[in-house]
Structures are given as structure tokens and as C-alpha cells.
Design a protein around this motif. Structure first.
Motif, PDB file in Angstrom:
ATOM      1  N   THR A  36      -3.777  -3.579  -2.108  1.00 28.24           N
ATOM      2  CA  THR A  36      -3.749  -3.284  -0.671  1.00 28.24           C
ATOM      3  C   THR A  36      -5.066  -3.615   0.019  1.00 28.24           C
ATOM      4  O   THR A  36      -5.147  -3.550   1.240  1.00 28.24           O
ATOM      5  N   THR A  37      -6.091  -3.964  -0.756  1.00 24.68           N
ATOM      6  CA  THR A  37      -7.378  -4.321  -0.160  1.00 24.68           C
ATOM      7  C   THR A  37      -8.147  -5.249  -1.102  1.00 24.68           C
ATOM      8  O   THR A  37      -7.870  -5.304  -2.297  1.00 24.68           O
TER       9      THR A  37
ATOM     10  N   ALA B  79      -5.623  -1.063  -5.472  1.00 26.96           N
ATOM     11  CA  ALA B  79      -4.287  -0.598  -5.094  1.00 26.96           C
ATOM     12  C   ALA B  79      -4.423   0.502  -4.044  1.00 26.96           C
ATOM     13  O   ALA B  79      -5.520   0.926  -3.694  1.00 26.96           O
ATOM     14  N   GLU B  80      -3.306   0.979  -3.576  1.00 30.80           N
ATOM     15  CA  GLU B  80      -3.301   2.011  -2.538  1.00 30.80           C
ATOM     16  C   GLU B  80      -3.977   3.303  -3.010  1.00 30.80           C
ATOM     17  O   GLU B  80      -4.615   4.002  -2.227  1.00 30.80           O
ATOM     18  N   ASP B  81      -3.880   3.603  -4.289  1.00 34.55           N
ATOM     19  CA  ASP B  81      -4.493   4.828  -4.816  1.00 34.55           C
ATOM     20  C   ASP B  81      -5.985   4.679  -5.092  1.00 34.55           C
ATOM     21  O   ASP B  81      -6.638   5.613  -5.554  1.00 34.55           O
TER      22      ASP B  81
END
Length: 135
Positions: free
Chosen positions: A123-124, A90-92
Motif C-alpha cells: 500500500t506504500t 503492506a497496510e498493517d
């Protein structure tokens, strides 16, 4: 007026102990340097030679809040089966999905789009490892 010489004439007295020690140190340093270079080359070659299966992410796209599509390129021996572990984050930075994919096609290079289920929006995506399968 007489001139004063600082150094002893080598022809008369021979080399000094310091010069002999310097020469020995240079020889020992050259031998140790060549040995270290050989060890590094051997370690690098054995690492590459053991890599029977390798994979990389070409592209990825979050298709929903709970899934991400990953385009993988896997290189392997034609007759081997490879298993690649893909992880999504995730983004975090927290891991939101992980899945193993098996590639048993009789090709040296396999391009495939796979889907990883996630617990929240990813996100990745990255390849954690690829290895040859035992079975």
C-alpha cells in the motif's frame, strides 16, 4: 523628611560584585551561543555536502498482489553512479518488499519507474536511502 536610598551610588563605591558577575555571565553566554551556532551550521553543511545522491518517491501504484510500481526521482552528479534502496509496506505496516536500484545514467536528474516485487499487496513505497556506488 529625609528620603532613604536603596542602592549605593556607583560613583562613590563602584559596581557591585553582582553586576560584575552578571556581565561576565552575559559574555560567557554570548560566546557559548555563538560557538553552538557555529557547530550546528558546520554539521548541517557537512551533512548536505556529503549527500552525493538523493532520491524521492514521486508516485507509486500497486499493479498486482505481488508487485508495486514506483516512480523515482534521483539527483546525483552527472558522472556518478547512484544506488537507491526502495521498500514497500503492506497496510498493517509490515515490510513486503525491498530492492536496490542502480542509476548510472550520465544525467544530474533521473526520473524512472521501477517495479518492486512484494510478498503480498503493498500500500506504500518509500526510499530507504540513496548513496553513491563504489563501482
Amino acid at each position: 523628611m529625609a528620603t532613604v536610598r536603596d542602592a549605593r551610588p556607583d560613583e562613590r563605591y563602584g559596581r557591585s560584585a553582582d553586576e560584575r558577575a552578571d556581565r561576565k555571565l552575559k559574555i560567557i553566554g554570548a560566546v557559548l551561543g555563538a560557538g553552538l551556532l557555529g557547530v550546528v551550521a558546520w554539521a548541517g553543511f557537512s551533512y548536505v555536502a556529503e549527500q552525493k545522491v538523493s532520491g524521492r518517491v514521486i508516485a507509486f501504484k500497486a499493479v498486482s498482489e505481488n508487485a508495486i510500481e514506483v516512480h523515482l526521482e534521483v539527483r546525483k552528479d552527472r558522472d556518478s553512479t547512484g544506488v537507491c534502496t526502495v521498500r514497500s509496506q503492506a497496510e498493517d505496516g509490515s515490510e513486503v518488499g525491498r530492492k536496490n536500484f542502480t542509476f548510472d545514467q550520465r544525467q544530474k536528474q533521473v526520473d524512472e519507474v521501477v517495479t518492486v516485487r512484494t510478498t503480498k499487496r503493498a500500500t506504500t513505497a518509500t526510499v530507504v536511502e540513496c548513496k553513491a556506488s563504489d563501482g
